[in-house]
Design an enzyme around this catalytic site. Sequence first.
Site, PDB file in Angstrom:
ATOM      1  N   ASP A   9      93.924  48.096  -0.910  1.00 25.69           N
ATOM      2  CA  ASP A   9      93.988  49.386  -1.599  1.00 25.69           C
ATOM      3  C   ASP A   9      95.438  49.850  -1.495  1.00 25.69           C
ATOM      4  O   ASP A   9      95.939  50.088  -0.395  1.00 25.69           O
ATOM      5  CB  ASP A   9      93.033  50.383  -0.904  1.00 25.69           C
ATOM      6  CG  ASP A   9      93.094  51.756  -1.541  1.00 25.69           C
ATOM      7  OD1 ASP A   9      93.926  51.977  -2.442  1.00 25.69           O
ATOM      8  OD2 ASP A   9      92.305  52.619  -1.114  1.00 25.69           O
ATOM      9  N   ILE A  10      96.085  49.980  -2.634  1.00 20.95           N
ATOM     10  CA  ILE A  10      97.507  50.313  -2.633  1.00 20.95           C
ATOM     11  C   ILE A  10      97.769  51.681  -1.987  1.00 20.95           C
ATOM     12  O   ILE A  10      98.876  51.985  -1.541  1.00 20.95           O
ATOM     13  CB  ILE A  10      98.037  50.234  -4.095  1.00 20.95           C
ATOM     14  CG1 ILE A  10      99.534  50.067  -4.149  1.00 20.95           C
ATOM     15  CG2 ILE A  10      97.603  51.387  -4.929  1.00 20.95           C
ATOM     16  CD1 ILE A  10      99.979  48.724  -3.759  1.00 20.95           C
ATOM     17  N   LYS A  12     104.159  58.301 -15.371  1.00 17.07           N
ATOM     18  CA  LYS A  12     105.067  57.201 -15.737  1.00 17.07           C
ATOM     19  C   LYS A  12     106.513  57.702 -15.866  1.00 17.07           C
ATOM     20  O   LYS A  12     107.446  57.044 -15.403  1.00 17.07           O
ATOM     21  CB  LYS A  12     104.603  56.528 -17.033  1.00 17.07           C
ATOM     22  CG  LYS A  12     103.355  55.667 -16.869  1.00 17.07           C
ATOM     23  CD  LYS A  12     103.621  54.488 -15.946  1.00 17.07           C
ATOM     24  CE  LYS A  12     102.417  53.614 -15.706  1.00 17.07           C
ATOM     25  NZ  LYS A  12     102.621  52.623 -14.632  1.00 17.07           N
ATOM     26  N   TYR A  46      98.856  60.535 -17.122  1.00 20.34           N
ATOM     27  CA  TYR A  46      99.388  59.167 -17.077  1.00 20.34           C
ATOM     28  C   TYR A  46     100.856  59.155 -17.517  1.00 20.34           C
ATOM     29  O   TYR A  46     101.718  58.597 -16.844  1.00 20.34           O
ATOM     30  CB  TYR A  46      98.533  58.298 -17.997  1.00 20.34           C
ATOM     31  CG  TYR A  46      98.995  56.884 -18.188  1.00 20.34           C
ATOM     32  CD1 TYR A  46      99.042  55.986 -17.132  1.00 20.34           C
ATOM     33  CD2 TYR A  46      99.342  56.413 -19.460  1.00 20.34           C
ATOM     34  CE1 TYR A  46      99.435  54.667 -17.323  1.00 20.34           C
ATOM     35  CE2 TYR A  46      99.725  55.094 -19.661  1.00 20.34           C
ATOM     36  CZ  TYR A  46      99.778  54.238 -18.590  1.00 20.34           C
ATOM     37  OH  TYR A  46     100.165  52.932 -18.784  1.00 20.34           O
TER      38      TYR A  46
HETATM   39  C1  AKB Z   1      97.094  53.067 -22.505  1.00 21.25           C
HETATM   40  O1  AKB Z   1      96.608  53.056 -23.647  1.00 21.25           O
HETATM   41  O2  AKB Z   1      96.913  53.976 -21.696  1.00 21.25           O
HETATM   42  C2  AKB Z   1      98.001  51.926 -22.103  1.00 21.25           C
HETATM   43  C3  AKB Z   1      99.426  52.239 -22.363  1.00 21.25           C
HETATM   44  C4  AKB Z   1      99.944  52.324 -23.738  1.00 21.25           C
HETATM   45  O3  AKB Z   1     100.162  52.416 -21.436  1.00 21.25           O
HETATM   46  N1  AKB Z   1      97.631  50.740 -22.810  1.00 21.25           N
END
Ligand code: AKB
Length: 316
Positions: A54-55, A148, A144
Amino acid sequence: MASPAAHTFILGSEGQLGSELRLALRERMDPSLLLCTDLKAGADAGLARFETLDILDFKAVEDLMERHKPRHVYLLAAMLSAKGEANPGAAWKLNMDGLISVLDLSLRFGVERVFWPSSIAVFGPESPRDPAVQAGYMDPKTVYGISKLSGELWCRYYHNVHGLDVRSLRYPGIISWRTLPGGGTTDYAVDIFHQALARQHYTCFLEEGSRLPMMYIDDAIRGTLELMDAPAAQIRCRTSYNLGAMDFSPGELAAEIRQRIPSFTIQYEPDFRQAIANQWPMRVDDRQARQDWGWSPRFDLAATCDTMLEALRRVQ
Ligand code: AKB
């Protein structure tokens, strides 16, 4: 006899990218020197040394790094866009804490090169969309995407302040047949092939004209290895490189599939993922990757369709 220390780690090896990267790395090195880890073993885990990890278990990651002192680390464990919107706290924790731990431990144990994937999700509704430029205004709205973009800045920080050689690519949607992607917005472009063969019909969660940048997995893996092989002096971008190959809409992909499966039909029932796709670029400008380390994609939409359908027919 005890196994030798592994000099290359794939952390998060059982996902869409890791399972293919493992095969590519095995071709290039003594497989006993490659160690794959994930929360649980996937179907092909036996193709390389595998340990459950588990990271987010810092002690366990520290212990593994201390035992092996790897030279190269690929950190692929992540939660993607759609799943991340349903679990914002967990997505942030996995995507951020996992990265910072690995960067810290890489410094401490003398890792020579770290790879960490970024995404077109770093762009947002006010970012240029056609194409997305390498360095410009970025306003990601998904957890997300925020993780990133923050991760890219942490990678540059560790490089600038500590000299850690960490490299990164902003992947577009990745199309592959060996494993299903999990929890992304671009996943329709994988699922559609499975459904086209099984049912000759697909219900798409994005609109017909929703154009996004995409890439066939072989290009993504080759690009990753070429980036990691490049001399450090050539890596002028220490956040993450835009990486382009092709772009298409669900309607264009369906038409291409229909040329190969004439009975194929598609209907469109956009859901919450449409709002995510609307914020992402239609195309990316990847000139810096081309100039700095010679990036050049090989798969266009037709080659991707031929390869996907042929591979899935073989394994189904
Ligand atoms: C997603 O759809 O979340 C991934 C991405 C584009 O990083 N495939």
